[in-house]
Design a protein around this motif. Structure first.
Motif, PDB file in Angstrom:
ATOM      1  N   ASP A  62     -44.515 -16.180   9.701  1.00  0.00           N
ATOM      2  CA  ASP A  62     -44.719 -15.184  10.752  1.00  0.00           C
ATOM      3  C   ASP A  62     -43.979 -15.569  12.031  1.00  0.00           C
ATOM      4  O   ASP A  62     -43.488 -14.698  12.753  1.00  0.00           O
ATOM      5  N   SER A  63     -43.896 -16.863  12.292  1.00  0.00           N
ATOM      6  CA  SER A  63     -43.305 -17.341  13.542  1.00  0.00           C
ATOM      7  C   SER A  63     -41.792 -17.105  13.624  1.00  0.00           C
ATOM      8  O   SER A  63     -41.217 -17.195  14.705  1.00  0.00           O
ATOM      9  N   VAL A  64     -41.143 -16.817  12.486  1.00  0.00           N
ATOM     10  CA  VAL A  64     -39.691 -16.642  12.496  1.00  0.00           C
ATOM     11  C   VAL A  64     -39.251 -15.238  12.079  1.00  0.00           C
ATOM     12  O   VAL A  64     -38.049 -14.931  12.122  1.00  0.00           O
ATOM     13  N   LYS A  65     -40.192 -14.396  11.685  1.00  0.00           N
ATOM     14  CA  LYS A  65     -39.836 -13.035  11.257  1.00  0.00           C
ATOM     15  C   LYS A  65     -39.119 -12.286  12.381  1.00  0.00           C
ATOM     16  O   LYS A  65     -39.528 -12.338  13.538  1.00  0.00           O
ATOM     17  N   GLY A  66     -38.031 -11.629  12.006  1.00  0.00           N
ATOM     18  CA  GLY A  66     -37.257 -10.880  12.984  1.00  0.00           C
ATOM     19  C   GLY A  66     -36.214 -11.711  13.708  1.00  0.00           C
ATOM     20  O   GLY A  66     -35.358 -11.156  14.410  1.00  0.00           O
ATOM     21  N   ARG A  67     -36.276 -13.033  13.560  1.00  0.00           N
ATOM     22  CA  ARG A  67     -35.314 -13.911  14.236  1.00  0.00           C
ATOM     23  C   ARG A  67     -34.432 -14.665  13.230  1.00  0.00           C
ATOM     24  O   ARG A  67     -33.263 -14.944  13.516  1.00  0.00           O
ATOM     25  N   PHE A  68     -34.999 -15.037  12.094  1.00  0.00           N
ATOM     26  CA  PHE A  68     -34.276 -15.812  11.080  1.00  0.00           C
ATOM     27  C   PHE A  68     -33.953 -14.908   9.893  1.00  0.00           C
ATOM     28  O   PHE A  68     -34.731 -14.020   9.534  1.00  0.00           O
ATOM     29  N   THR A  69     -32.813 -15.160   9.270  1.00  0.00           N
ATOM     30  CA  THR A  69     -32.406 -14.437   8.074  1.00  0.00           C
ATOM     31  C   THR A  69     -31.881 -15.423   7.040  1.00  0.00           C
ATOM     32  O   THR A  69     -31.006 -16.236   7.346  1.00  0.00           O
TER      33      THR A  69
END
Length: 128
Positions: A62-69
């Motif tokens: 959850d802490s990286v959703k939208g930022r990491f791919t």
């Protein structure tokens, strides 16, 4: 010799980007989930992101959703983690790992299990 080799860590300012890569050698990634755990000083290891080598399904903390791919190239036996909008709390040693399971199952089990392959880790530091 089977091994995973990480590259791409370093120092970046908050809001910046880094790209981590992991190359598998000595084995193929068919039927394996592969991706990244991380561990910050004084904190428990956590699953960051994983991808299936068979159907491309993914897991993100959850802490990286939208930022990491996360992405993979099965022909090159590599996986890449593009990290954008980095925060100081992303500072950690990032470990590439692979396991014969789903990305979701791997993400919630950040321990070394029999049959796993793990890299030696690469440091990511987010600081001004």
């Amino acid at each position: 010799q089977q091994q995973l080799v990480e590259s791409g860590g370093g120092l970046v300012q908050p809001g910046g980007s880094l790209r981590l890569s992991c190359e598998a050698s000595g084995f193929t990634l068919d039927f394996y989930a592969i991706g990244w755990f991380r561990q910050a000083p004084g904190k428990e290891r956590e699953g960051v992101s994983f991808i299936s080598s068979s159907d491309g399904s993914t897991y993100y903390a959850d802490s990286v959703k939208g930022r990491f791919t996360i992405s993979r190239d099965n022909a090159k036996n590599t996986v890449t983690l593009q990290m954008n909008s980095l925060k100081p709390e992303d500072t950690a040693v990032y470990y590439c790992a692979t396991r014969n399971t789903s990305p979701q199952a791997m993400g919630v089990m950040p321990r070394f299990l029999p049959g796993d392959y793990w890299g030696l880790g690469t440091q990511v530091t987010v600081s001004s």
